[in-house]
Scaffold this active site. Structure first.
Site, short mmCIF file in Angstrom:
data_model
loop_
_atom_site.label_atom_id
_atom_site.label_comp_id
_atom_site.label_asym_id
_atom_site.label_seq_id
_atom_site.Cartn_x
_atom_site.Cartn_y
_atom_site.Cartn_z
N HIS A 35 0.96 -14.54 -7.25
CA HIS A 35 -0.44 -14.12 -7.25
C HIS A 35 -1.33 -15.25 -7.79
CE1 HIS A 35 0.99 -10.18 -6.24
NE2 HIS A 35 1.68 -10.08 -7.36
N ILE B 242 -2.22 3.87 -6.26
CA ILE B 242 -1.35 3.10 -7.15
C ILE B 242 -0.87 1.87 -6.40
CG2 ILE B 242 0.84 3.14 -8.43
CD1 ILE B 242 0.44 6.19 -8.69
N PHE C 291 7.91 -4.47 0.94
CA PHE C 291 8.22 -3.17 0.35
C PHE C 291 7.47 -2.03 1.04
CE2 PHE C 291 9.27 -5.91 -3.31
CZ PHE C 291 10.48 -5.34 -3.72
N LYS D 285 8.25 -10.23 -9.87
CA LYS D 285 6.89 -10.25 -10.38
C LYS D 285 6.65 -11.49 -11.23
CE LYS D 285 4.68 -7.23 -9.35
NZ LYS D 285 3.95 -6.98 -8.09
N VAL E 195 -2.40 4.16 0.26
CA VAL E 195 -1.24 3.30 0.08
C VAL E 195 -1.66 1.83 0.13
CG1 VAL E 195 0.99 2.61 1.07
CG2 VAL E 195 0.34 5.03 1.02
N SER E 196 -2.60 1.50 1.01
CA SER E 196 -3.07 0.12 1.13
C SER E 196 -3.77 -0.34 -0.14
CB SER E 196 -4.00 -0.01 2.33
OG SER E 196 -3.32 0.31 3.51
N ARG F 19 4.02 -12.87 9.85
CA ARG F 19 4.39 -11.59 9.25
C ARG F 19 5.40 -11.85 8.15
NH1 ARG F 19 4.57 -6.03 10.87
NH2 ARG F 19 6.50 -4.97 10.33
N ARG F 20 5.22 -11.21 7.02
CA ARG F 20 6.15 -11.41 5.90
C ARG F 20 7.59 -11.11 6.33
NH1 ARG F 20 3.70 -8.52 0.50
NH2 ARG F 20 1.63 -9.46 0.52
N THR G 299 -7.76 5.52 16.34
CA THR G 299 -8.86 5.06 15.49
C THR G 299 -9.82 4.10 16.19
OG1 THR G 299 -7.45 3.27 14.63
CG2 THR G 299 -7.51 5.33 13.38
N GLY H 31 3.02 1.39 11.41
CA GLY H 31 3.32 0.24 10.56
C GLY H 31 4.43 0.52 9.58
#
Length: 360
Positions: A95, A307, A134, A77, A269-270, A129-130, A222, A197
Protein backbone atom coordinates in the site's frame (compact mmCIF):
# COMPACT_ATOMS: atom_id res chain seq x y z
CA UNK A 1 20.09 -23.00 -11.17
CA UNK A 2 19.80 -22.80 -7.39
CA UNK A 3 16.23 -22.61 -6.15
CA UNK A 4 15.10 -19.55 -4.19
CA UNK A 5 14.79 -19.37 -0.42
CA UNK A 6 11.31 -18.18 0.62
CA UNK A 7 10.86 -16.87 4.16
CA UNK A 8 7.27 -16.56 5.40
CA UNK A 9 7.18 -13.82 8.02
CA UNK A 10 4.56 -13.73 10.77
CA UNK A 11 1.73 -11.25 10.30
CA UNK A 12 1.54 -8.55 12.96
CA UNK A 13 -1.60 -6.65 11.98
CA UNK A 14 -4.22 -7.20 14.72
CA UNK A 15 -6.77 -9.95 13.99
CA UNK A 16 -5.08 -10.90 10.70
CA UNK A 17 -5.10 -14.70 10.64
CA UNK A 18 -4.64 -15.07 6.89
CA UNK A 19 -1.34 -15.95 5.30
CA UNK A 20 0.19 -15.79 1.84
CA UNK A 21 1.51 -19.36 2.06
CA UNK A 22 -0.46 -22.31 3.40
CA UNK A 23 1.17 -25.60 4.43
CA UNK A 24 -0.02 -27.05 1.12
CA UNK A 25 1.76 -24.29 -0.76
CA UNK A 26 4.89 -24.72 1.34
CA UNK A 27 4.90 -28.42 0.49
CA UNK A 28 4.73 -27.68 -3.24
CA UNK A 29 7.69 -25.32 -3.00
CA UNK A 30 9.77 -27.71 -0.93
CA UNK A 31 9.04 -30.61 -3.29
CA UNK A 32 10.20 -28.37 -6.15
CA UNK A 33 13.53 -27.82 -4.42
CA UNK A 34 12.91 -24.47 -2.71
CA UNK A 35 13.98 -23.80 0.85
CA UNK A 36 11.02 -22.62 2.90
CA UNK A 37 11.35 -20.94 6.28
CA UNK A 38 8.24 -20.19 8.33
CA UNK A 39 8.10 -17.91 11.36
CA UNK A 40 6.17 -18.98 14.44
CA UNK A 41 2.93 -17.03 14.61
CA UNK A 42 0.11 -17.07 17.16
CA UNK A 43 -2.13 -15.37 14.58
CA UNK A 44 -1.68 -17.69 11.61
CA UNK A 45 -4.79 -19.83 11.03
CA UNK A 46 -2.42 -22.75 10.33
CA UNK A 47 -0.36 -24.25 13.14
CA UNK A 48 3.40 -24.53 13.40
CA UNK A 49 2.98 -28.30 13.38
CA UNK A 50 1.23 -28.22 10.00
CA UNK A 51 4.26 -26.49 8.47
CA UNK A 52 6.65 -28.85 10.23
CA UNK A 53 4.81 -31.82 8.75
CA UNK A 54 5.75 -30.64 5.24
CA UNK A 55 9.39 -30.12 6.36
CA UNK A 56 9.47 -26.33 6.44
CA UNK A 57 12.13 -24.76 8.65
CA UNK A 58 10.52 -23.12 11.72
CA UNK A 59 12.05 -19.97 13.22
CA UNK A 60 11.12 -17.29 15.73
CA UNK A 61 8.60 -14.57 14.92
CA UNK A 62 10.22 -11.45 13.51
CA UNK A 63 13.55 -13.10 12.74
CA UNK A 64 13.25 -12.20 9.06
CA UNK A 65 15.22 -9.03 9.80
CA UNK A 66 18.30 -11.25 10.26
CA UNK A 67 17.51 -13.68 7.44
CA UNK A 68 20.20 -14.38 4.82
CA UNK A 69 20.28 -11.54 2.32
CA UNK A 70 19.24 -13.82 -0.55
CA UNK A 71 16.06 -14.92 1.27
CA UNK A 72 12.85 -13.57 -0.27
CA UNK A 73 10.58 -12.33 2.52
CA UNK A 74 6.95 -13.25 1.88
CA UNK A 75 4.05 -11.73 3.79
CA UNK A 76 0.52 -10.54 3.31
CA UNK A 77 -0.08 -7.26 5.09
CA UNK A 78 2.19 -4.34 5.95
CA UNK A 79 5.51 -4.62 7.75
CA UNK A 80 5.75 -3.62 11.41
CA UNK A 81 6.47 0.10 11.69
CA UNK A 82 10.19 0.84 12.03
CA UNK A 83 12.91 2.80 10.30
CA UNK A 84 15.80 0.38 9.69
CA UNK A 85 16.88 -0.08 6.04
CA UNK A 86 15.32 -2.99 4.17
CA UNK A 87 17.95 -5.17 2.53
CA UNK A 88 15.82 -8.08 1.29
CA UNK A 89 13.46 -8.64 -1.58
CA UNK A 90 9.91 -8.50 -0.17
CA UNK A 91 6.58 -9.76 -1.48
CA UNK A 92 3.46 -8.36 0.23
CA UNK A 93 0.66 -5.78 0.00
CA UNK A 94 2.66 -2.64 0.76
CA UNK A 95 0.00 0.00 0.00
CA UNK A 96 2.75 2.42 -0.99
CA UNK A 97 2.09 3.32 -4.62
CA UNK A 98 -1.02 5.49 -4.26
CA UNK A 99 0.45 7.97 -1.80
CA UNK A 100 -1.04 6.24 1.23
CA UNK A 101 0.08 7.36 4.67
CA UNK A 102 3.77 6.61 5.22
CA UNK A 103 4.47 5.54 1.65
CA UNK A 104 7.53 7.73 1.20
CA UNK A 105 9.11 6.60 4.45
CA UNK A 106 8.59 2.95 3.52
CA UNK A 107 10.10 3.27 0.05
CA UNK A 108 13.04 5.20 1.45
CA UNK A 109 13.77 2.22 3.70
CA UNK A 110 14.06 0.07 0.58
CA UNK A 111 16.19 2.69 -1.13
CA UNK A 112 18.59 3.00 1.82
CA UNK A 113 18.91 -0.76 2.28
CA UNK A 114 19.06 -1.78 -1.36
CA UNK A 115 16.06 -4.08 -0.99
CA UNK A 116 13.29 -4.52 -3.54
CA UNK A 117 9.52 -4.77 -3.39
CA UNK A 118 7.24 -7.01 -5.44
CA UNK A 119 3.83 -5.69 -4.40
CA UNK A 120 1.14 -8.37 -4.45
CA UNK A 121 -1.40 -5.82 -5.66
CA UNK A 122 0.65 -5.31 -8.83
CA UNK A 123 1.44 -8.90 -9.73
CA UNK A 124 -0.75 -8.99 -12.85
CA UNK A 125 -1.13 -11.05 -16.01
CA UNK A 126 -1.16 -9.86 -19.63
CA UNK A 127 -4.70 -8.52 -19.19
CA UNK A 128 -3.60 -6.53 -16.12
CA UNK A 129 -5.66 -8.79 -13.89
CA UNK A 130 -4.22 -9.77 -10.52
CA UNK A 131 -2.77 -13.25 -10.59
CA UNK A 132 -4.04 -13.87 -7.05
CA UNK A 133 -6.97 -12.29 -5.25
CA UNK A 134 -9.21 -12.77 -2.21
CA UNK A 135 -12.30 -11.58 -4.08
CA UNK A 136 -14.33 -14.80 -3.96
CA UNK A 137 -14.15 -15.05 -0.19
CA UNK A 138 -14.82 -11.34 0.23
CA UNK A 139 -18.13 -11.82 -1.56
CA UNK A 140 -18.90 -15.06 0.27
CA UNK A 141 -18.19 -13.49 3.67
CA UNK A 142 -20.02 -10.25 2.90
CA UNK A 143 -23.13 -12.14 1.87
CA UNK A 144 -22.89 -14.27 5.01
CA UNK A 145 -22.75 -11.24 7.29
CA UNK A 146 -25.71 -9.68 5.48
CA UNK A 147 -27.82 -12.75 6.25
CA UNK A 148 -26.83 -12.76 9.92
CA UNK A 149 -27.66 -9.05 10.14
CA UNK A 150 -31.00 -9.55 8.36
CA UNK A 151 -31.98 -12.42 10.67
CA UNK A 152 -31.17 -10.34 13.75
CA UNK A 153 -33.14 -7.41 12.37
CA UNK A 154 -36.21 -9.65 12.14
CA UNK A 155 -35.85 -10.30 15.86
CA UNK A 156 -35.34 -6.61 16.66
CA UNK A 157 -31.71 -7.04 17.68
CA UNK A 158 -29.96 -3.67 17.67
CA UNK A 159 -27.28 -3.43 16.51
CA UNK A 160 -27.86 -6.46 14.32
CA UNK A 161 -24.16 -7.38 14.42
CA UNK A 162 -21.35 -6.55 16.85
CA UNK A 163 -17.86 -7.79 17.67
CA UNK A 164 -17.54 -10.30 14.83
CA UNK A 165 -14.90 -12.99 15.17
CA UNK A 166 -13.39 -15.13 12.44
CA UNK A 167 -14.67 -18.65 11.86
CA UNK A 168 -12.53 -21.76 12.04
CA UNK A 169 -13.86 -22.83 8.65
CA UNK A 170 -16.71 -22.45 6.18
CA UNK A 171 -18.77 -25.24 7.70
CA UNK A 172 -18.87 -23.51 11.07
CA UNK A 173 -20.09 -20.32 9.40
CA UNK A 174 -22.74 -22.14 7.38
CA UNK A 175 -23.96 -23.80 10.56
CA UNK A 176 -24.51 -20.42 12.18
CA UNK A 177 -26.27 -19.12 9.09
CA UNK A 178 -28.65 -22.07 8.90
CA UNK A 179 -29.42 -21.72 12.59
CA UNK A 180 -30.13 -17.99 12.19
CA UNK A 181 -32.44 -18.51 9.21
CA UNK A 182 -34.30 -21.33 10.95
CA UNK A 183 -35.52 -18.85 13.57
CA UNK A 184 -37.35 -16.78 10.91
CA UNK A 185 -40.53 -17.78 9.07
CA UNK A 186 -39.33 -16.44 5.71
CA UNK A 187 -36.03 -16.25 3.86
CA UNK A 188 -34.54 -13.05 2.50
CA UNK A 189 -34.32 -12.18 -1.20
CA UNK A 190 -30.81 -11.08 -2.20
CA UNK A 191 -29.70 -8.97 -5.16
CA UNK A 192 -26.03 -9.15 -6.18
CA UNK A 193 -24.56 -6.61 -8.60
CA UNK A 194 -21.32 -7.80 -10.18
CA UNK A 195 -22.51 -11.39 -9.97
CA UNK A 196 -20.13 -12.67 -12.65
CA UNK A 197 -16.98 -11.33 -11.01
CA UNK A 198 -14.79 -12.93 -8.37
CA UNK A 199 -16.51 -11.45 -5.33
CA UNK A 200 -19.95 -11.60 -6.94
CA UNK A 201 -19.64 -15.31 -7.60
CA UNK A 202 -18.73 -15.84 -3.94
CA UNK A 203 -21.84 -13.95 -2.80
CA UNK A 204 -24.06 -15.87 -5.20
CA UNK A 205 -22.61 -19.24 -4.16
CA UNK A 206 -23.24 -18.44 -0.50
CA UNK A 207 -26.87 -17.49 -1.20
CA UNK A 208 -27.47 -20.61 -3.27
CA UNK A 209 -25.91 -22.87 -0.64
CA UNK A 210 -28.66 -21.65 1.70
CA UNK A 211 -31.36 -22.02 -0.98
CA UNK A 212 -32.08 -18.29 -1.01
CA UNK A 213 -33.78 -16.42 -3.82
CA UNK A 214 -30.83 -14.55 -5.39
CA UNK A 215 -31.05 -12.08 -8.26
CA UNK A 216 -27.83 -11.96 -10.29
CA UNK A 217 -27.00 -8.68 -12.02
CA UNK A 218 -23.96 -7.83 -14.07
CA UNK A 219 -23.14 -5.59 -17.07
CA UNK A 220 -26.28 -6.43 -19.04
CA UNK A 221 -28.62 -5.52 -16.20
CA UNK A 222 -26.82 -2.32 -15.21
CA UNK A 223 -26.09 -0.85 -18.65
CA UNK A 224 -29.21 1.33 -18.46
CA UNK A 225 -27.58 3.25 -15.62
CA UNK A 226 -28.70 3.88 -12.07
CA UNK A 227 -30.23 4.60 -9.70
CA UNK A 228 -31.93 1.20 -9.70
CA UNK A 229 -35.30 1.01 -7.99
CA UNK A 230 -35.08 -2.80 -8.19
CA UNK A 231 -32.50 -2.73 -5.41
CA UNK A 232 -35.12 -1.44 -2.95
CA UNK A 233 -37.35 -4.47 -3.59
CA UNK A 234 -34.78 -7.02 -2.41
CA UNK A 235 -34.24 -7.60 1.30
CA UNK A 236 -30.47 -7.68 0.92
CA UNK A 237 -28.29 -5.88 -1.62
CA UNK A 238 -24.66 -6.95 -2.12
CA UNK A 239 -22.47 -4.65 -4.22
CA UNK A 240 -19.49 -6.40 -5.76
CA UNK A 241 -18.60 -3.86 -8.45
CA UNK A 242 -15.54 -1.64 -8.15
CA UNK A 243 -16.24 1.43 -10.27
CA UNK A 244 -13.27 3.26 -11.82
CA UNK A 245 -15.11 5.89 -13.85
CA UNK A 246 -17.91 8.40 -13.37
CA UNK A 247 -21.30 6.67 -13.47
CA UNK A 248 -24.74 7.41 -12.02
CA UNK A 249 -24.98 5.91 -8.50
CA UNK A 250 -26.66 2.57 -7.95
CA UNK A 251 -28.77 3.95 -5.09
CA UNK A 252 -29.47 7.33 -3.57
CA UNK A 253 -30.86 8.62 -0.30
CA UNK A 254 -34.01 9.74 -2.12
CA UNK A 255 -34.54 6.24 -3.51
CA UNK A 256 -34.08 4.68 -0.10
CA UNK A 257 -36.62 7.07 1.43
CA UNK A 258 -39.42 5.56 -0.64
CA UNK A 259 -42.06 3.99 1.66
CA UNK A 260 -42.27 0.87 -0.52
CA UNK A 261 -38.65 -0.09 0.23
CA UNK A 262 -38.15 -3.71 1.32
CA UNK A 263 -34.37 -3.42 1.47
CA UNK A 264 -32.99 -3.62 5.03
CA UNK A 265 -29.33 -4.70 4.60
CA UNK A 266 -26.68 -3.41 2.21
CA UNK A 267 -23.21 -4.93 1.95
CA UNK A 268 -20.65 -2.97 -0.02
CA UNK A 269 -18.05 -5.64 -0.70
CA UNK A 270 -16.13 -3.28 -3.00
CA UNK A 271 -15.97 -0.83 -0.09
CA UNK A 272 -14.63 2.40 -1.55
CA UNK A 273 -16.44 5.19 0.34
CA UNK A 274 -13.49 7.54 -0.06
CA UNK A 275 -13.27 7.37 -3.85
CA UNK A 276 -14.92 9.86 -6.17
CA UNK A 277 -16.67 7.05 -8.06
CA UNK A 278 -18.42 5.45 -5.09
CA UNK A 279 -21.63 3.91 -6.53
CA UNK A 280 -23.24 3.98 -3.07
CA UNK A 281 -22.98 7.63 -2.03
CA UNK A 282 -24.94 7.10 1.17
CA UNK A 283 -21.98 6.56 3.49
CA UNK A 284 -18.49 7.96 3.94
CA UNK A 285 -16.57 5.51 6.13
CA UNK A 286 -15.83 1.82 6.37
CA UNK A 287 -17.21 -0.32 9.16
CA UNK A 288 -15.23 -2.85 11.21
CA UNK A 289 -15.50 -6.30 12.75
CA UNK A 290 -16.05 -4.56 16.09
CA UNK A 291 -18.82 -2.32 14.70
CA UNK A 292 -19.93 -3.99 11.45
CA UNK A 293 -23.19 -2.12 10.80
CA UNK A 294 -23.86 1.51 10.03
CA UNK A 295 -27.51 2.41 10.63
CA UNK A 296 -28.77 4.33 7.61
CA UNK A 297 -32.45 4.54 8.61
CA UNK A 298 -34.00 3.98 12.03
CA UNK A 299 -37.65 4.29 11.01
CA UNK A 300 -37.73 1.78 8.16
CA UNK A 301 -34.65 -0.09 9.35
CA UNK A 302 -31.70 -0.13 6.99
CA UNK A 303 -28.14 -1.15 7.93
CA UNK A 304 -24.99 -1.01 5.81
CA UNK A 305 -21.90 -3.23 6.14
CA UNK A 306 -18.68 -1.98 4.53
CA UNK A 307 -15.72 -3.92 5.93
CA UNK A 308 -12.52 -3.69 3.89
CA UNK A 309 -11.05 -7.03 5.02
CA UNK A 310 -14.02 -9.37 4.67
CA UNK A 311 -11.96 -12.48 3.75
CA UNK A 312 -10.57 -12.40 7.30
CA UNK A 313 -13.92 -13.86 8.38
CA UNK A 314 -12.78 -17.16 6.82
CA UNK A 315 -8.98 -17.11 7.12
CA UNK A 316 -8.54 -20.82 6.38
CA UNK A 317 -10.42 -21.00 3.08
CA UNK A 318 -9.31 -17.57 1.89
CA UNK A 319 -5.65 -18.35 2.64
CA UNK A 320 -5.83 -21.74 0.92
CA UNK A 321 -7.48 -20.24 -2.15
CA UNK A 322 -5.15 -17.25 -2.36
CA UNK A 323 -2.10 -19.40 -1.71
CA UNK A 324 -3.07 -21.84 -4.46
CA UNK A 325 -3.27 -18.96 -6.93
CA UNK A 326 -0.01 -17.40 -5.77
CA UNK A 327 2.19 -20.49 -5.42
CA UNK A 328 2.16 -21.10 -9.19
CA UNK A 329 4.09 -17.86 -9.54
CA UNK A 330 6.26 -18.36 -6.46
CA UNK A 331 7.51 -21.49 -8.22
CA UNK A 332 9.03 -19.23 -10.90
CA UNK A 333 10.97 -17.06 -8.43
CA UNK A 334 14.28 -18.69 -9.23
CA UNK A 335 14.26 -16.72 -12.50
CA UNK A 336 12.70 -13.32 -11.83
CA UNK A 337 13.38 -12.15 -15.39
CA UNK A 338 10.22 -13.93 -16.49
CA UNK A 339 6.54 -14.09 -15.57
CA UNK A 340 4.93 -11.47 -13.34
CA UNK A 341 8.14 -10.35 -11.63
CA UNK A 342 9.79 -7.94 -14.15
CA UNK A 343 6.80 -5.59 -14.39
CA UNK A 344 6.38 -5.49 -10.61
CA UNK A 345 10.07 -4.72 -10.15
CA UNK A 346 10.00 -2.01 -12.84
CA UNK A 347 7.10 -0.34 -11.07
CA UNK A 348 8.99 -0.40 -7.78
CA UNK A 349 12.05 1.16 -9.40
CA UNK A 350 9.94 3.93 -10.94
CA UNK A 351 8.46 4.78 -7.57
CA UNK A 352 11.93 4.83 -5.98
CA UNK A 353 13.11 7.17 -8.74
CA UNK A 354 10.22 9.53 -8.09
CA UNK A 355 11.37 9.91 -4.51
CA UNK A 356 15.03 10.27 -5.49
CA UNK A 357 14.25 13.03 -8.01
CA UNK A 358 11.79 14.80 -5.75
CA UNK A 359 8.72 14.14 -7.92
CA UNK A 360 6.43 13.41 -5.00
Amino acid sequence: MKKAHIWLRAETKPYEQRTALSPIGAKKLIEAGFKVTVECSPQNIFTQEQYQEVHAEIVEQGSWVNAPKDAIILGLKELPEDDFPLIHQHIYFAHAYKEQAGWQELLLRFKHGGGELFDLEYLVDEQQRRIAAFGYWAGFSGAALSILAWANQQQNVNPPLANISSYQDKEQLLGDLKQAISQIDTKPKMLVIGAKGRSGSGAVDLAKSLLLDVIEWDLAETKKGGPFVEITQANIFVNCVLINRDLPPFITKELLDQPTRKLSVIVDVSCDPYGSYNPLPIYKQCTTFETPCLRIDDTNVLDLIAIDHLPSLLPKESSEDYGEQLVKHLLTLTDKSQGVWPAALDLFKRKITEIKTGNI
